[in-house]
Design a protein around this motif. Structure first.
Motif, PDB file in Angstrom:
ATOM      1  N   UNK A 104       3.323 -10.965   2.489  1.00 44.59           N
ATOM      2  CA  UNK A 104       2.580 -11.608   3.575  1.00 44.59           C
ATOM      3  C   UNK A 104       3.393 -11.601   4.859  1.00 44.59           C
ATOM      4  N   UNK A 105       4.671 -11.945   4.735  1.00 47.90           N
ATOM      5  CA  UNK A 105       5.572 -11.937   5.898  1.00 47.90           C
ATOM      6  C   UNK A 105       5.716 -10.522   6.445  1.00 47.90           C
ATOM      7  N   UNK A 106       5.815  -9.528   5.544  1.00 47.50           N
ATOM      8  CA  UNK A 106       5.962  -8.142   5.995  1.00 47.50           C
ATOM      9  C   UNK A 106       4.721  -7.667   6.748  1.00 47.50           C
ATOM     10  N   UNK A 107       3.544  -8.039   6.262  1.00 46.44           N
ATOM     11  CA  UNK A 107       2.310  -7.606   6.923  1.00 46.44           C
ATOM     12  C   UNK A 107       2.130  -8.335   8.244  1.00 46.44           C
ATOM     13  N   UNK A 141      -4.002  -1.618  10.318  1.00 48.09           N
ATOM     14  CA  UNK A 141      -5.428  -1.803  10.026  1.00 48.09           C
ATOM     15  C   UNK A 141      -5.747  -1.605   8.554  1.00 48.09           C
ATOM     16  N   UNK A 142      -4.840  -0.922   7.841  1.00 50.48           N
ATOM     17  CA  UNK A 142      -5.065  -0.682   6.420  1.00 50.48           C
ATOM     18  C   UNK A 142      -4.600  -1.854   5.547  1.00 50.48           C
ATOM     19  N   UNK A 143      -3.811  -2.769   6.101  1.00 51.01           N
ATOM     20  CA  UNK A 143      -3.230  -3.835   5.273  1.00 51.01           C
ATOM     21  C   UNK A 143      -3.522  -5.241   5.768  1.00 51.01           C
ATOM     22  N   UNK A 144      -3.955  -5.418   7.006  1.00 49.89           N
ATOM     23  CA  UNK A 144      -4.157  -6.774   7.530  1.00 49.89           C
ATOM     24  C   UNK A 144      -5.194  -7.556   6.729  1.00 49.89           C
ATOM     25  N   UNK A 145      -6.176  -6.860   6.171  1.00 49.99           N
ATOM     26  CA  UNK A 145      -7.203  -7.558   5.392  1.00 49.99           C
ATOM     27  C   UNK A 145      -6.628  -8.213   4.136  1.00 49.99           C
ATOM     28  N   UNK A 149       1.393   4.655   0.400  1.00 46.91           N
ATOM     29  CA  UNK A 149       0.769   3.334   0.496  1.00 46.91           C
ATOM     30  C   UNK A 149       1.620   2.373   1.307  1.00 46.91           C
ATOM     31  N   UNK A 150       2.929   2.384   1.066  1.00 46.58           N
ATOM     32  CA  UNK A 150       3.830   1.502   1.805  1.00 46.58           C
ATOM     33  C   UNK A 150       3.814   1.841   3.293  1.00 46.58           C
ATOM     34  N   UNK A 151       3.793   3.140   3.597  1.00 46.85           N
ATOM     35  CA  UNK A 151       3.777   3.543   5.004  1.00 46.85           C
ATOM     36  C   UNK A 151       2.485   3.103   5.677  1.00 46.85           C
ATOM     37  N   UNK A 152       1.355   3.271   5.000  1.00 44.71           N
ATOM     38  CA  UNK A 152       0.083   2.861   5.581  1.00 44.71           C
ATOM     39  C   UNK A 152      -0.006   1.345   5.728  1.00 44.71           C
ATOM     40  N   UNK A 153       0.681   0.609   4.840  1.00 41.60           N
ATOM     41  CA  UNK A 153       0.586  -0.849   4.865  1.00 41.60           C
ATOM     42  C   UNK A 153       1.518  -1.476   5.892  1.00 41.60           C
ATOM     43  N   UNK A 154       2.780  -1.057   5.916  1.00 40.13           N
ATOM     44  CA  UNK A 154       3.762  -1.713   6.797  1.00 40.13           C
ATOM     45  C   UNK A 154       4.587  -0.716   7.605  1.00 40.13           C
ATOM     46  N   UNK A 155       4.188   0.555   7.598  1.00 42.32           N
ATOM     47  CA  UNK A 155       4.829   1.605   8.393  1.00 42.32           C
ATOM     48  C   UNK A 155       6.331   1.731   8.106  1.00 42.32           C
TER      49      UNK A 155
END
Length: 317
Positions: free
Chosen positions: A189-192, A198-202, A249-255
């Motif tokens: 949660x802290x990382x996001x 846009x792929x992980x904020x939801x 997946x990690x890159x799309x979520x938190x770059x």
């Protein structure tokens, strides 16, 4: 005295022959990444040429081996020029041992310059091992699947161990420094919140799912050594494909990107099957070849069971 069966199996596994074509492919990938690294992946390293020497805090290995001078303009720029210049002939297999050693030493110095100011990346570990092992391997050409080498198998096994250790000790570090709160708290949660896309904020609306992903991440890292002992090639390639999907997946979520680690991980794959010359030569004929194969498949009559009448062909639309 004959060696024990277990020792024989361990030796056979560790020195399993690998085709030389994989060496040529990995040299090209390593050299290509070096250009990507300084230009796009970590362009901030070149900025250290202007950083005052008082801020330089050398890594442990640079303190143990006092041969690394305090970075200044000449050292930073000179290291980069040597690194880029040597990587080109290594990529194209020209005096690969000579230029491979130059690249390995220059890139090691480049990492000392990069990581001696407070930020240390663990994603470069496998790539550094790869750079120091490629110069020990013989000259190779793309697509060479006939010539096998136990020495090459030994070298790539070491790289694979380095890749797996990156995962395993990352999990160990999480538990050692963060404790079990790392998996039971709001780490993702802290990382996001800091680096979300846009792929992980939801996912912020589902904290339970984020906590489950933390457990899954640590479990995956602890179980990663399994890939070293899988005998079935398809299963091994499937596990490696999962590794790549995890990083995507990690890159799309938190770059957060592990591109050098992914380059080193390519040594798991049968890259000796790739021959760029054949691909270029067959590229114009590829559409026709695909059409012919599809037509040949349609032309094969359907197999019928004994005593069963064959189906009539359906009229073409």
């Amino acid at each position: 005295m004959t060696p024990l069966p277990l020792a024989q199996k361990a030796t056979g596994w560790f020195f399993q022959p690998v085709a030389l074509g994989r060496v040529a492919a990995m040299r090209f990938l390593a050299g290509a990444f070096i250009w990507v690294d300084w230009w796009w992946y970590m362009p901030w390293i070149i900025g250290h040429r202007h950083v005052p020497g008082e801020l330089y805090q050398p890594l442990f290995i640079a303190r143990v081996l006092p041969v690394f001078p305090v970075p200044n303009f000449e050292i930073v720029v000179g290291t980069l020029v040597v690194l880029l210049a040597a990587s080109v002939p290594m990529m194209f297999n020209k005096a690969p041992r000579l230029f491979g050693w130059i690249v390995a030493i220059a890139y090691f110095e480049w990492m000392i310059i990069a990581m001696s100011y407070g930020k240390v990346d663990h994603g470069k570990f496998g790539f550094l091992i790869l750079l120091f092992l490629l110069p020990t391997m013989p000259k190779a050409r793309w697509g060479d699947r006939r010539n096998l080498s136990e020495h090459v198998g030994w070298g790539f096994n070491l790289v694979q161990i380095g890749v797996v250790c990156t995962y395993f000790f990352a999990a160990w570090a999480k538990i050692r420094y963060g404790g079990w709160e790392w998996v039971n708290s709001a780490t993702m949660t802290w990382a996001i919140l800091r680096r979300g896309t846009e792929y992980s904020n939801w996912l912020l609306e589902y904290p339970g799912l984020l906590r489950l992903s933390q457990w899954g991440m640590v479990g995956f890292e602890l179980l990663s050594p399994v890939v070293m002992f899988v005998a079935a090639k398809r299963l091994k390639y499937g596990i490696v494909a999962f590794f790549y999907c995890f990083h995507l997946t990690v890159f799309l979520a938190v770059e957060i990107s592990f591109l050098p680690h992914m380059v080193a991980m390519a040594c798991f794959l049968p890259l000796e099957r790739i021959n760029p010359r054949e691909l270029i030569r067959n590229a114009p004929r590829l559409p026709g070849l695909i059409r012919r194969k599809l037509k040949a498949r349609k032309a094969v009559p359907a197999q019928t069971r004994p005593g069963e009448a064959a189906r009539e062909a359906e009229p073409a639309s």
